[in-house]
Design an enzyme around this catalytic site. Structure first.
Site, PDB file in Angstrom:
ATOM      1  N   LYS A  36       0.854  -1.197   0.000  1.00  0.00           N
ATOM      2  CA  LYS A  36       0.000   0.000   0.000  1.00  0.00           C
ATOM      3  C   LYS A  36       0.888   1.244   0.000  1.00  0.00           C
ATOM      4  CE  LYS A  36      -0.199  -0.198   5.007  1.00  0.00           C
ATOM      5  NZ  LYS A  36      -0.945  -0.697   6.167  1.00  0.00           N
ATOM      6  N   ARG A 134     -10.228   0.493  15.485  1.00  0.00           N
ATOM      7  CA  ARG A 134     -10.256   1.322  14.282  1.00  0.00           C
ATOM      8  C   ARG A 134     -11.280   0.793  13.300  1.00  0.00           C
ATOM      9  NH1 ARG A 134      -4.688   1.943  10.940  1.00  0.00           N
ATOM     10  NH2 ARG A 134      -5.242  -0.197  10.442  1.00  0.00           N
ATOM     11  N   TYR A 268      14.952  32.734   3.860  1.00  0.00           N
ATOM     12  CA  TYR A 268      13.724  33.336   4.404  1.00  0.00           C
ATOM     13  C   TYR A 268      13.789  33.448   5.921  1.00  0.00           C
ATOM     14  CZ  TYR A 268      11.227  32.620  -0.044  1.00  0.00           C
ATOM     15  OH  TYR A 268      10.813  32.646  -1.346  1.00  0.00           O
ATOM     16  N   MET A 316      10.944  26.236  -1.091  1.00  0.00           N
ATOM     17  CA  MET A 316      10.222  25.312  -1.970  1.00  0.00           C
ATOM     18  C   MET A 316      11.174  24.436  -2.783  1.00  0.00           C
ATOM     19  SD  MET A 316       7.193  26.232  -4.672  1.00  0.00           S
ATOM     20  CE  MET A 316       6.091  26.990  -3.495  1.00  0.00           C
TER      21      MET A 316
HETATM   22  C1  LIG Z   1      -0.141  -1.441   6.979  1.00  0.00           C
HETATM   23  C2  LIG Z   1      -0.618  -2.719   7.528  1.00  0.00           C
HETATM   24  C3  LIG Z   1       0.283  -3.731   7.850  1.00  0.00           C
HETATM   25  C4  LIG Z   1       1.785  -3.547   7.787  1.00  0.00           C
HETATM   26  O1  LIG Z   1       2.218  -2.798   8.907  1.00  0.00           O
HETATM   27  P1  LIG Z   1       3.775  -2.551   9.182  1.00  0.00           P
HETATM   28  O2  LIG Z   1       3.815  -1.922  10.520  1.00  0.00           O
HETATM   29  O3  LIG Z   1       4.241  -1.620   8.114  1.00  0.00           O
HETATM   30  O4  LIG Z   1       4.439  -3.850   9.101  1.00  0.00           O
HETATM   31  C5  LIG Z   1      -0.239  -4.951   8.240  1.00  0.00           C
HETATM   32  N1  LIG Z   1      -1.576  -5.139   8.341  1.00  0.00           N
HETATM   33  C6  LIG Z   1      -2.474  -4.173   8.076  1.00  0.00           C
HETATM   34  C7  LIG Z   1      -3.921  -4.444   8.212  1.00  0.00           C
HETATM   35  C8  LIG Z   1      -2.026  -2.929   7.654  1.00  0.00           C
HETATM   36  O5  LIG Z   1      -2.912  -1.966   7.401  1.00  0.00           O
END
Ligand SMILES: *Cc1c(COP(=O)(O)O)cnc(C)c1O
Length: 376
Positions: A36, A134, A268, A316
């Site tokens: 992801k 969550r 800046y 920037m």
């Molecule tokens: C992102 C995620 C992981 C991986 O987590 P890490 O801490 O990066 O290893 C595993 N399971 C779920 C459901 C996630 O959303």
């Protein structure tokens, strides 16, 4: 082709090394490679191909659109969509053969109906909330939800998962409690369901490296595949985690070298004033490139294998580095903002410290803002 002077460089061999370390740590059960967030900033297509070659059992993404990208990149393994399933994406789930993770009961009926309409059966996993607070079904609802899924034509219950809220802290006892509650809820299911060989998974990187007995049928490491520990800060690390190799470097090149007298206000807001004759290297990097303004007067970069401080405000597109104490530096020289140069290294944990965040955010930010080049 002319490219930006700033680039993220990702090492495929580091990715492969980290994958085998995770696989070994998981006692060789299946690894769902979490790709992801564009592979935590490392580029999901290429990471997907690398981990597939390494033998990843599955891939994890957050949204359907990411699953589509990964399929189009040629990944053939199961792709799990862990968040953000909506009825409007059902077409894509079937067309791209994505595996939805259901987090509540609302989609059970419409998804089953869609599958039946297409004369297909779709594999689903259920996410329970064993303490993350969550997303997911409350543990107490699991038997009812499992019954609802298994009684419907069109759906095949393939697995059940949960997620740790605190596996990044090995001293936390709550992870053991969550694992125990999860397993107890699953063992409480009807015997005919347990005989279906459900795939159980709970471990993220923290669970995998710091909590005993979490491998179950599959593990879901993310950050560790990219070479960092789950603490996000380099704080608490076991001996296995220490062997991970960071896969990302962020490099730029010097575009100007100049000397200014003592008493010169820099950039800046003049938040830095020189107290000696100062030689400055100018880098074409700024917050646009994910090198955030909060790093002003805090960060360090590597030049000629030595560390030098960022001075004044990061703007920037420009950053100033005090190179007075370094030897000869020249226009065109490589500057390393993240990663190794010679014997020195700047880690995402270190940058995260300067930014008051975690390595995850640093990697996503730099990866998303810059072009990525892959090396072996
Ligand atoms: C992102 C995620 C992981 C991986 O987590 P890490 O801490 O990066 O290893 C595993 N399971 C779920 C459901 C996630 O959303």
């Amino acid at each position: 082709m002319i490219e930006s002077l700033n680039r993220v460089v990702v090492s495929r061999s580091a990715l492969r090394h980290n994958f085998s370390l995770c696989k070994h740590q998981a006692a060789n059960c299946g690894v769902m490679a979490m790709v992801k967030a564009d592979g935590y900033g490392h580029g999901m297509e290429e990471c997907g191909r690398v981990f597939a070659d390494c033998g990843a059992a599955a891939f994890g993404v957050a949204e359907v659109v990411e699953g589509i990208r990964l399929r189009r990149a040629g990944v053939e393994q199961p792709i799990f969509v862990l968040a953000g399933i909506m009825a409007e994406f059902f077409d894509a789930l079937f067309e791209y053969d994505l595996t939805p993770v259901l987090v509540d009961g609302t989609l059970i009926q419409p998804l089953a109906q869609e599958a039946v309409l297409r004369k297909k059966e779709i594999a689903v996993h259920l996410k329970v909330d064993a303490g993350m607070g969550r997303q997911g079904f409350p543990l107490t609802e699991l038997p009812g939800i499992v019954a609802a899924v298994t009684s419907r034509k069109g759906l095949r219950l393939q697995g059940i998962m949960a997620h740790f809220p605190m596996a990044d802290d090995p001293s936390s006892v709550s992870s053991d409690r969550i694992l125990a509650d999860f397993l107890q809820a699953v063992t409480g299911l009807r015997p005919d369901i347990q005989q279906q060989d459900l795939c159980l998974h709970i471990a993220n990187s923290g669970g995998l490296f710091s909590v005993d007995g979490t491998s179950l049928d599959m593990v879901r490491p993310g950050i560790s595949l990219y070479g960092y520990g789950a603490s996000g800060s380099g704080g608490v690390q076991g001996t296995q985690e220490q062997q991970l190799i960071p896969a990302m470097r962020f490099v730029s090149r010097i575009i100007q070298v100049r000397e200014v007298p003592a008493g010169t206000g820099l950039g800046y807001g003049h938040i830095f004033t020189t107290d000696r004759t100062t030689r400055l290297a100018v880098l074409p990097v700024g917050y646009e490139d994910g090198y955030l303004r909060v790093l002003s007067n805090r960060a360090r970069v590597l030049l000629h294998g030595r560390s030098a401080p960022v001075v004044g405000r990061i703007s920037m597109n420009l950053t100033l580095v005090d190179v007075t104490d370094l030897g000869e530096v020249q226009v065109g020289d490589e500057a390393v903002l993240l990663g190794r140069q010679g014997r020195e290294a700047i880690t995402a944990n270190e940058i995260a410290g300067w930014m008051e965040t975690i390595s995850y955010e640093v990697l996503c930010l730099l990866g998303h803002c810059n072009r990525i080049e892959y090396v072996d």
